[in-house]
Design a protein around this motif. Sequence first.
Motif, PDB file in Angstrom:
ATOM      1  N   VAL A 126       0.834  -1.172  -0.032  1.00  0.00           N
ATOM      2  CA  VAL A 126      -0.109  -0.118   0.074  1.00  0.00           C
ATOM      3  C   VAL A 126       0.767   1.329   0.002  1.00  0.00           C
ATOM      4  O   VAL A 126       0.254   2.154   0.005  1.00  0.00           O
ATOM      5  N   LEU A 127       2.302   1.292   0.128  1.00  0.00           N
ATOM      6  CA  LEU A 127       3.085   2.444  -0.143  1.00  0.00           C
ATOM      7  C   LEU A 127       3.027   2.981  -1.427  1.00  0.00           C
ATOM      8  O   LEU A 127       2.858   2.217  -2.474  1.00  0.00           O
ATOM      9  N   SER A 128       3.308   4.238  -1.575  1.00  0.00           N
ATOM     10  CA  SER A 128       3.490   4.864  -2.818  1.00  0.00           C
ATOM     11  C   SER A 128       4.666   4.688  -3.307  1.00  0.00           C
ATOM     12  O   SER A 128       5.408   3.983  -2.844  1.00  0.00           O
ATOM     13  N   ALA A 129       4.916   4.924  -4.591  1.00  0.00           N
ATOM     14  CA  ALA A 129       6.239   4.704  -5.396  1.00  0.00           C
ATOM     15  C   ALA A 129       7.182   5.237  -4.636  1.00  0.00           C
ATOM     16  O   ALA A 129       8.411   4.956  -4.327  1.00  0.00           O
ATOM     17  N   GLY A 130       6.991   6.608  -4.321  1.00  0.00           N
ATOM     18  CA  GLY A 130       8.273   7.336  -3.507  1.00  0.00           C
ATOM     19  C   GLY A 130       8.629   6.494  -2.119  1.00  0.00           C
ATOM     20  O   GLY A 130       9.563   6.659  -1.798  1.00  0.00           O
ATOM     21  N   GLN A 131       7.606   6.188  -1.495  1.00  0.00           N
ATOM     22  CA  GLN A 131       7.885   5.645  -0.232  1.00  0.00           C
ATOM     23  C   GLN A 131       8.386   4.375  -0.252  1.00  0.00           C
ATOM     24  O   GLN A 131       9.315   3.955   0.460  1.00  0.00           O
ATOM     25  N   LYS A 132       8.094   3.602  -1.572  1.00  0.00           N
ATOM     26  CA  LYS A 132       8.857   2.033  -1.645  1.00  0.00           C
ATOM     27  C   LYS A 132      10.198   2.627  -1.821  1.00  0.00           C
ATOM     28  O   LYS A 132      11.135   1.810  -1.488  1.00  0.00           O
ATOM     29  N   ARG A 133      10.401   3.565  -2.590  1.00  0.00           N
ATOM     30  CA  ARG A 133      12.131   3.867  -3.013  1.00  0.00           C
ATOM     31  C   ARG A 133      12.672   4.500  -1.700  1.00  0.00           C
ATOM     32  O   ARG A 133      13.755   4.171  -1.295  1.00  0.00           O
ATOM     33  N   ARG A 134      11.959   5.279  -0.752  1.00  0.00           N
ATOM     34  CA  ARG A 134      12.403   5.618   0.331  1.00  0.00           C
ATOM     35  C   ARG A 134      13.035   4.262   1.528  1.00  0.00           C
ATOM     36  O   ARG A 134      14.081   4.216   1.959  1.00  0.00           O
ATOM     37  N   LEU A 135      11.958   3.077   1.292  1.00  0.00           N
ATOM     38  CA  LEU A 135      12.324   2.234   2.080  1.00  0.00           C
ATOM     39  C   LEU A 135      13.641   1.554   1.469  1.00  0.00           C
ATOM     40  O   LEU A 135      14.473   0.779   2.070  1.00  0.00           O
ATOM     41  N   ALA A 136      13.486   1.153   0.094  1.00  0.00           N
ATOM     42  CA  ALA A 136      14.889   0.855  -0.350  1.00  0.00           C
ATOM     43  C   ALA A 136      15.985   1.634  -0.044  1.00  0.00           C
ATOM     44  O   ALA A 136      17.050   0.786   0.293  1.00  0.00           O
ATOM     45  N   LEU A 137      16.073   2.708  -0.011  1.00  0.00           N
ATOM     46  CA  LEU A 137      17.002   3.649   0.458  1.00  0.00           C
ATOM     47  C   LEU A 137      17.452   3.402   1.986  1.00  0.00           C
ATOM     48  O   LEU A 137      18.731   3.186   2.247  1.00  0.00           O
ATOM     49  N   ALA A 138      16.460   3.003   2.740  1.00  0.00           N
ATOM     50  CA  ALA A 138      16.475   2.794   4.305  1.00  0.00           C
ATOM     51  C   ALA A 138      17.523   1.530   4.316  1.00  0.00           C
ATOM     52  O   ALA A 138      18.289   1.362   5.385  1.00  0.00           O
ATOM     53  N   ARG A 139      17.622   0.879   3.409  1.00  0.00           N
ATOM     54  CA  ARG A 139      18.299  -0.739   3.345  1.00  0.00           C
ATOM     55  C   ARG A 139      19.879  -0.146   3.610  1.00  0.00           C
ATOM     56  O   ARG A 139      20.581  -0.953   4.077  1.00  0.00           O
ATOM     57  N   LEU A 140      20.246   0.901   2.967  1.00  0.00           N
ATOM     58  CA  LEU A 140      21.648   1.405   3.067  1.00  0.00           C
ATOM     59  C   LEU A 140      21.947   1.686   4.384  1.00  0.00           C
ATOM     60  O   LEU A 140      23.223   1.742   4.762  1.00  0.00           O
ATOM     61  N   LEU A 141      21.056   1.943   5.064  1.00  0.00           N
ATOM     62  CA  LEU A 141      21.432   2.436   6.447  1.00  0.00           C
ATOM     63  C   LEU A 141      21.370   1.270   7.502  1.00  0.00           C
ATOM     64  O   LEU A 141      22.006   1.645   8.930  1.00  0.00           O
ATOM     65  N   VAL A 142      20.676   0.167   7.366  1.00  0.00           N
ATOM     66  CA  VAL A 142      20.723  -0.841   8.303  1.00  0.00           C
ATOM     67  C   VAL A 142      22.016  -1.594   8.391  1.00  0.00           C
ATOM     68  O   VAL A 142      22.073  -2.637   9.207  1.00  0.00           O
ATOM     69  N   SER A 143      22.612  -1.747   7.382  1.00  0.00           N
ATOM     70  CA  SER A 143      23.781  -2.448   7.324  1.00  0.00           C
ATOM     71  C   SER A 143      25.245  -1.498   6.994  1.00  0.00           C
ATOM     72  O   SER A 143      25.105  -0.946   5.850  1.00  0.00           O
TER      73      SER A 143
END
Length: 208
Positions: A126-143
């Motif tokens: 249910v996330l928007s395209a931009g929110q999905k992209r933000r979530l992908a970018l968050a992956r850079l920060l958890v590892s």
Amino acid sequence: MRLVAERLGCRRGARQLFERLDFALEAGRVLIVTGPNGTGKSSLLRLLAGLSRPSAGRVRLEGVAEPDDFAENAHYLGHLDAHKAALTAQENLAFWRAVLGRPALSVADALEEVGLGGLGGLPVAVLSAGQKRRLALARLLVSARPLWLLDEPTTALDVSAQARFGALARAHVAQGGMIVAATHAPLDFGPGETLDLDRFRPVRPVAA
Ligand SMILES: Nc1ncnc2c1ncn2[C@@H]1O[C@H](COP(=O)(O)OP(=O)(O)OP(=O)(O)O)[C@@H](O)[C@H]1O
């Protein structure tokens, strides 16, 4: 740490996309890869990530314990966001944090950093395209991985998300990280160079 590409060539199907590509990227520097559609920017990133092999030349990461082990030191972010739609944003990020290792930010903090605080409990579907992209970018920060390989990282991001991600990228570089980013947009990720891939197209012999 240093990323070195020597005499790299890339062939896709019957086409030689580029050849004789040399570059060296030092810790704390950025390489922005530009060029018209189809020049091979995504192909270069896939090659650097170890997802495909060069037709010539080689890539190496100097200054790491296992020089051939690129995967352990790099984050690759392609065009696809690689989320499980049925899982929540939090669950997706927790999965990547466990799989990638070298834990950095907590899931909650990473979501906050990319402006998704409060949306972590929603299924990704249910996330928007931009929110999905933000979530992908968050992956850079958890590892924590020194080399970020980013393919059009700001696609679908609004102006404030672009600025926010730009600041995160510059912080990564300021701490000695490295970024190779393919883009059509002007990106300020910190000090570095621009590589115009168009300059490395194969030279065809002139017909007599
Ligand atoms: N698996 C494949 N088999 C054959 N050709 C391919 C394959 N993957 C990509 N190509 C071709 O390689 C060329 C370069 O593609 P690539 O996606 O690397 O370009 P790009 O510079 O990233 O383009 P864009 O700016 O449109 O994203 C294109 O002509 C594409 O059709």
